[in-house]
Design a protein around this motif. Structure first.
Motif, mmCIF file in Angstrom:
data_model
loop_
_atom_site.group_PDB
_atom_site.id
_atom_site.type_symbol
_atom_site.label_atom_id
_atom_site.label_comp_id
_atom_site.label_asym_id
_atom_site.label_seq_id
_atom_site.Cartn_x
_atom_site.Cartn_y
_atom_site.Cartn_z
ATOM 1 N N LEU A 25 0.584 -1.184 0.073
ATOM 2 C CA LEU A 25 -0.031 0.096 -0.005
ATOM 3 C C LEU A 25 1.004 1.208 -0.086
ATOM 4 O O LEU A 25 0.628 2.221 -0.659
ATOM 5 C CB LEU A 25 -0.993 0.033 1.172
ATOM 6 N N ALA A 26 1.801 1.123 0.666
ATOM 7 C CA ALA A 26 2.893 2.441 0.849
ATOM 8 C C ALA A 26 3.356 2.610 -0.497
ATOM 9 O O ALA A 26 3.434 3.765 -1.178
ATOM 10 C CB ALA A 26 3.833 2.146 1.968
ATOM 11 N N ALA A 27 3.988 1.462 -1.115
ATOM 12 C CA ALA A 27 4.380 1.749 -2.451
ATOM 13 C C ALA A 27 3.635 2.238 -3.422
ATOM 14 O O ALA A 27 4.032 3.028 -4.370
ATOM 15 C CB ALA A 27 5.119 0.388 -2.876
ATOM 16 N N ALA A 28 2.444 1.598 -3.338
ATOM 17 C CA ALA A 28 1.488 1.818 -4.507
ATOM 18 C C ALA A 28 0.791 3.184 -4.286
ATOM 19 O O ALA A 28 0.491 4.047 -5.378
ATOM 20 C CB ALA A 28 0.348 0.832 -4.495
ATOM 21 N N PHE A 29 0.452 3.606 -3.057
ATOM 22 C CA PHE A 29 -0.390 4.818 -2.941
ATOM 23 C C PHE A 29 0.244 5.936 -2.210
ATOM 24 O O PHE A 29 0.487 7.225 -2.322
ATOM 25 C CB PHE A 29 -1.614 4.641 -2.177
ATOM 26 N N ILE A 30 1.039 5.739 -1.021
ATOM 27 C CA ILE A 30 1.524 6.658 -0.237
ATOM 28 C C ILE A 30 2.875 7.504 -0.752
ATOM 29 O O ILE A 30 2.880 8.509 -0.721
ATOM 30 C CB ILE A 30 1.874 6.100 1.290
#
Length: 161
Positions: A25-30
């Motif tokens: 999630l961090a790599a894709a969105f944050i």
């Protein structure tokens, strides 16, 4: 295998998968959101959105790979197969990704320093994280040779039996 070992394996595996998911999630969105925000907010970073995104995403992806390698090594321990040749590749992967993480954190330090925007506290945290990643890499490298000797000894014993 007793109940405590099974429970530890289950909870540890769930936590590792949770960390892996959080990294995804961090790599894709944050990371994209932070890089976009920084380029809009600070003129020093105006044309560096892709560089910032790469610098933020790389340690996250390497962290995900570390979690995956640990998960697979824990599974080998759980299946009582850690003293096998298949364990080498995962220990080697853990070593390389730890060194890669240290390099990616060092790249962030150098880039922020080149922009003259490295706050002392952020610098201290990044240096500490870099040293920790290096320590993990070197300890894992040492354990690799120990695993090789232990596996060789187990194979020799199996050959005698």
């Amino acid at each position: 295998m007793n109940t405590l070992e099974r429970l530890s394996y289950l909870i540890g595996s769930i936590l590792l998968w949770l960390l892996f998911g959080m990294g995804a999630l961090a790599a894709a969105f944050i990371a994209p959101a932070i890089s976009e925000s920084l380029t809009r907010t600070y003129s020093e970073y105006a044309n560096d959105r892709l560089v910032i995104q790469l610098l933020l995403t790389t340690p996250v992806v390497l962290g995900m790979l570390i979690v995956l390698a640990v998960l697979l090594l824990v599974r080998l321990v759980h299946k009582d197969q850690i003293m096998s040749m298949s364990a080498y590749k995962w220990v080697r992967a853990l070593t390389l990704t730890a060194f890669g993480l240290a390099a990616s954190l060092l790249a962030i330090i150098l880039w922020l320093n080149s922009k003259n925007t490295l706050p002392p506290l952020v610098g201290a945290v990044l240096v500490t994280a870099t040293l920790l990643a290096l320590a993990v890499g070197f300890v894992t490298l040492t354990l690799t040779s120990l695993l090789k000797r232990a596996t060789t000894a187990v194979e020799e014993l199996e050959g005698v039996i």
